[in-house]
Design a protein around this motif. Structure first.
Motif, PDB file in Angstrom:
ATOM      1  N   ALA A  26      57.210 -39.670 -68.036  1.00 57.30           N
ATOM      2  CA  ALA A  26      57.075 -38.106 -67.806  1.00 57.30           C
ATOM      3  C   ALA A  26      56.844 -37.488 -69.095  1.00 57.30           C
ATOM      4  N   LEU A  27      57.556 -37.740 -70.143  1.00 60.03           N
ATOM      5  CA  LEU A  27      57.855 -36.868 -71.381  1.00 60.03           C
ATOM      6  C   LEU A  27      56.570 -37.112 -72.367  1.00 60.03           C
ATOM      7  N   PHE A  28      55.965 -38.134 -72.350  1.00 53.01           N
ATOM      8  CA  PHE A  28      54.720 -38.312 -73.429  1.00 53.01           C
ATOM      9  C   PHE A  28      53.634 -37.107 -73.085  1.00 53.01           C
ATOM     10  N   PRO A  29      53.182 -37.128 -71.438  1.00 58.29           N
ATOM     11  CA  PRO A  29      52.023 -36.317 -71.238  1.00 58.29           C
ATOM     12  C   PRO A  29      52.849 -34.659 -71.310  1.00 58.29           C
ATOM     13  N   ALA A  30      54.064 -34.598 -70.986  1.00 60.56           N
ATOM     14  CA  ALA A  30      54.595 -33.037 -71.071  1.00 60.56           C
ATOM     15  C   ALA A  30      54.627 -32.802 -72.788  1.00 60.56           C
ATOM     16  N   GLY A  31      54.933 -33.713 -73.534  1.00 59.70           N
ATOM     17  CA  GLY A  31      54.949 -33.460 -75.090  1.00 59.70           C
ATOM     18  C   GLY A  31      53.432 -32.895 -75.434  1.00 59.70           C
ATOM     19  N   VAL A  32      52.513 -33.723 -74.877  1.00 59.67           N
ATOM     20  CA  VAL A  32      51.176 -33.411 -75.332  1.00 59.67           C
ATOM     21  C   VAL A  32      50.785 -31.958 -74.994  1.00 59.67           C
ATOM     22  N   VAL A  33      51.245 -31.528 -73.695  1.00 61.20           N
ATOM     23  CA  VAL A  33      51.008 -30.265 -73.428  1.00 61.20           C
ATOM     24  C   VAL A  33      51.840 -29.163 -73.807  1.00 61.20           C
ATOM     25  N   ALA A  34      53.030 -29.454 -74.400  1.00 58.93           N
ATOM     26  CA  ALA A  34      53.773 -28.666 -75.176  1.00 58.93           C
ATOM     27  C   ALA A  34      53.101 -28.562 -76.654  1.00 58.93           C
ATOM     28  N   ALA A  35      52.703 -29.398 -77.063  1.00 60.77           N
ATOM     29  CA  ALA A  35      51.871 -29.623 -78.530  1.00 60.77           C
ATOM     30  C   ALA A  35      50.785 -28.513 -78.350  1.00 60.77           C
ATOM     31  N   PHE A  36      50.046 -28.566 -77.433  1.00 59.27           N
ATOM     32  CA  PHE A  36      48.839 -27.628 -77.124  1.00 59.27           C
ATOM     33  C   PHE A  36      49.465 -26.236 -76.986  1.00 59.27           C
ATOM     34  N   GLY A  37      50.561 -26.131 -76.186  1.00 59.21           N
ATOM     35  CA  GLY A  37      51.148 -24.710 -76.095  1.00 59.21           C
ATOM     36  C   GLY A  37      51.668 -24.173 -77.293  1.00 59.21           C
ATOM     37  N   LEU A  38      52.121 -25.124 -78.249  1.00 55.74           N
ATOM     38  CA  LEU A  38      52.489 -24.615 -79.479  1.00 55.74           C
ATOM     39  C   LEU A  38      51.384 -23.811 -80.535  1.00 55.74           C
ATOM     40  N   VAL A  39      50.255 -24.540 -80.240  1.00 59.28           N
ATOM     41  CA  VAL A  39      48.986 -24.126 -81.016  1.00 59.28           C
ATOM     42  C   VAL A  39      48.218 -23.135 -80.433  1.00 59.28           C
ATOM     43  N   ALA A  40      48.489 -22.816 -79.120  1.00 60.13           N
ATOM     44  CA  ALA A  40      47.717 -21.719 -78.169  1.00 60.13           C
ATOM     45  C   ALA A  40      48.102 -20.507 -78.540  1.00 60.13           C
ATOM     46  N   PRO A  41      47.035 -19.660 -78.402  1.00 65.79           N
ATOM     47  CA  PRO A  41      47.269 -18.202 -78.916  1.00 65.79           C
ATOM     48  C   PRO A  41      48.351 -17.481 -78.193  1.00 65.79           C
ATOM     49  N   LYS A  42      49.228 -16.447 -78.824  1.00 66.61           N
ATOM     50  CA  LYS A  42      50.325 -15.772 -78.343  1.00 66.61           C
ATOM     51  C   LYS A  42      51.448 -16.547 -77.657  1.00 66.61           C
ATOM     52  N   LEU A  43      51.860 -17.356 -78.625  1.00 64.12           N
ATOM     53  CA  LEU A  43      53.207 -18.247 -77.871  1.00 64.12           C
ATOM     54  C   LEU A  43      54.343 -17.408 -77.952  1.00 64.12           C
ATOM     55  N   SER A  44      54.623 -16.486 -78.762  1.00 64.45           N
ATOM     56  CA  SER A  44      55.825 -15.614 -78.763  1.00 64.45           C
ATOM     57  C   SER A  44      55.968 -14.731 -77.440  1.00 64.45           C
ATOM     58  N   THR A  45      54.808 -14.334 -77.004  1.00 68.60           N
ATOM     59  CA  THR A  45      54.620 -13.394 -75.923  1.00 68.60           C
ATOM     60  C   THR A  45      54.627 -14.147 -74.307  1.00 68.60           C
ATOM     61  N   MET A  46      54.393 -15.426 -74.572  1.00 68.77           N
ATOM     62  CA  MET A  46      54.054 -16.167 -73.447  1.00 68.77           C
ATOM     63  C   MET A  46      54.840 -17.630 -73.275  1.00 68.77           C
ATOM     64  N   PHE A  47      55.963 -17.443 -74.012  1.00 64.43           N
ATOM     65  CA  PHE A  47      56.853 -18.694 -74.348  1.00 64.43           C
ATOM     66  C   PHE A  47      57.163 -19.092 -72.930  1.00 64.43           C
ATOM     67  N   LEU A  48      57.783 -18.374 -72.151  1.00 65.70           N
ATOM     68  CA  LEU A  48      58.025 -18.767 -70.762  1.00 65.70           C
ATOM     69  C   LEU A  48      57.088 -19.472 -69.683  1.00 65.70           C
ATOM     70  N   ASN A  49      55.825 -18.781 -69.957  1.00 64.93           N
ATOM     71  CA  ASN A  49      54.676 -19.470 -69.141  1.00 64.93           C
ATOM     72  C   ASN A  49      54.422 -20.670 -69.700  1.00 64.93           C
ATOM     73  N   ARG A  50      54.274 -20.874 -70.987  1.00 67.42           N
ATOM     74  CA  ARG A  50      54.342 -22.247 -71.640  1.00 67.42           C
ATOM     75  C   ARG A  50      55.140 -23.185 -71.038  1.00 67.42           C
ATOM     76  N   ALA A  51      56.413 -22.806 -71.194  1.00 62.02           N
ATOM     77  CA  ALA A  51      57.541 -23.797 -70.870  1.00 62.02           C
ATOM     78  C   ALA A  51      57.244 -24.135 -69.414  1.00 62.02           C
ATOM     79  N   ALA A  52      57.064 -23.309 -68.389  1.00 58.83           N
ATOM     80  CA  ALA A  52      56.819 -23.409 -66.989  1.00 58.83           C
ATOM     81  C   ALA A  52      55.759 -24.819 -66.886  1.00 58.83           C
ATOM     82  N   SER A  53      54.668 -24.414 -67.760  1.00 62.51           N
ATOM     83  CA  SER A  53      53.458 -25.424 -67.529  1.00 62.51           C
ATOM     84  C   SER A  53      54.098 -26.888 -67.977  1.00 62.51           C
ATOM     85  N   VAL A  54      54.862 -26.749 -69.092  1.00 62.64           N
ATOM     86  CA  VAL A  54      55.231 -28.185 -69.627  1.00 62.64           C
ATOM     87  C   VAL A  54      56.284 -28.614 -68.503  1.00 62.64           C
ATOM     88  N   ALA A  55      57.007 -27.953 -67.755  1.00 61.92           N
ATOM     89  CA  ALA A  55      57.960 -28.510 -66.845  1.00 61.92           C
ATOM     90  C   ALA A  55      57.263 -28.854 -65.666  1.00 61.92           C
TER      91      ALA A  55
END
Length: 330
Positions: A26-55
């Motif tokens: 479970a954690l490997f693909p979630a980690g890959v998605v999280a990594a792309f979330g970190l480099v995606a635009p506007k992380l600071s204003t969309m942190f909860l959205n990114r975290a929800a996608s990882v979850a």
């Protein structure tokens, strides 16, 4: 995913399922998605959205692992015996849903309470154009019922050993096509034929079996299409007149949206959970394709409707290439 919660909870109670292997799965693909979330635009204003996608990814992988774990313990023979009864029972329940207005009201009420984004009026209009009410059976729309049937037929084919199962699978596919009126069901035929030509136990009957199943599948599909000829003509007419937005956005519409998103965020896309960043690109594309503004306002995210477009939109060119590469090597 909401509907899977009760069953998943019960499966997780079994000793042996929760393990380091499950965590890695479970954690490997979630980690890959999280990594792309970190480099995606506007992380600071969309942190909860990114975290929800990882979850969501982690939760989906837990479901996949739990299903695989359960099937391994059932074994092919036991699974086949279960599916011999489960598939006709499930198809019968879908017929009951079509014939029972109280059950339809119950399922619509469930969808209205659980799936907040579902536009029931839009689904009702689409059902009317396709010959009347289509079964949803506690999912958000008939497409998921069609996918369920396709998966059940696939498991039935893969777990069995005899010749008869191929003909029964063709029959179930035709019946499901008539009941659900979704072209997704037809993809079960691909599984049937691929399994048939690679079945080592039936190698000496392969040619005769291929001819027999081909004739059966052709006759079954013709019968199903004849039975639902009016619905099919309505759907073809809707696509030709740019009125069937479901089909449009499962094909070229989703691709157009993805291309416009990549023009704005080429390398990593909008990022997981980042569709709000490209809302206007999506809306403009939908309007150019003829979708009424009222429908766009109600559900503008409907355009991301197939896997390649979703991958390109959320992860950009780098994520798309990485995803295709992983699919090939795995």
């Amino acid at each position: 995913m909401v509907s899977a919660m009760p069953g998943l909870f019960l499966i997780l109670l079994y000793r042996g399922l929760a393990s380091p292997r499950l965590a890695r799965f479970a954690l490997f693909p979630a980690g890959v998605v999280a990594a792309f979330g970190l480099v995606a635009p506007k992380l600071s204003t969309m942190f909860l959205n990114r975290a929800a996608s990882v979850a969501q990814v982690a939760y989906a992988m837990i479901i996949c692992y739990a299903v695989n774990w359960t099937l391994q313990r059932l074994g092919a023979d036991r699974l086949y015996r279960i599916l011999k009864w489960l598939i006709p029972i499930y198809l019968s329940l879908l017929v009951i849903e079509i014939l029972s207005h109280p059950l339809q009201d119950l399922i619509n009420a469930y969808n209205d309470a659980v799936f907040f984004a579902v536009d029931l009026d839009s689904l009702a209009n689409r059902d009317a154009a396709l010959g009347g009410y289509r079964p949803k059976f506690f999912t958000s729309e008939p497409s998921f019922v069609a996918i369920t049937v396709m998966i059940l037929i696939t498991a039935y084919i893969w777990s069995g050993k005899g010749i008869a199962r191929y003909f029964w699978a063709v029959f179930y596919t035709a019946v499901a096509l008539v009941i659900i009126r979704s072209p997704i069901v037809v993809f079960a035929l691909i599984t049937i034929f691929v399994t048939m030509v690679t079945d080592k136990l039936l190698a000496k009957y392969r040619v005769a079996l291929f001819i027999g199943v081909s004739i059966a599948a052709t006759l079954a599909v013709i019968a199903a299409l004849t039975f639902e000829s009016d619905a099919i003509q309505n759907r073809i007419s809707g696509v030709a007149n740019n009125e069937d937005y479901s089909t449009i956005f499962r094909t070229y519409g989703a691709a157009d949206v993805a291309i416009n998103i990549v023009k704005k965020y080429p390398l990593f896309g909008a990022g997981p959970g980042g569709l709000d960043l490209v809302k206007y690109e999506i809306i403009d594309t939908e309007i150019k394709l003829g979708v009424p503004i009222s429908a766009v306002e109600a559900s503008w995210k409907i355009s991301i409707a197939n896997a390649p477009s979703s991958l390109l939109s959320s992860f950009g060119i780098i994520g798309f290439i990485t995803g295709i590469w992983l699919l090939i090597i795995l």
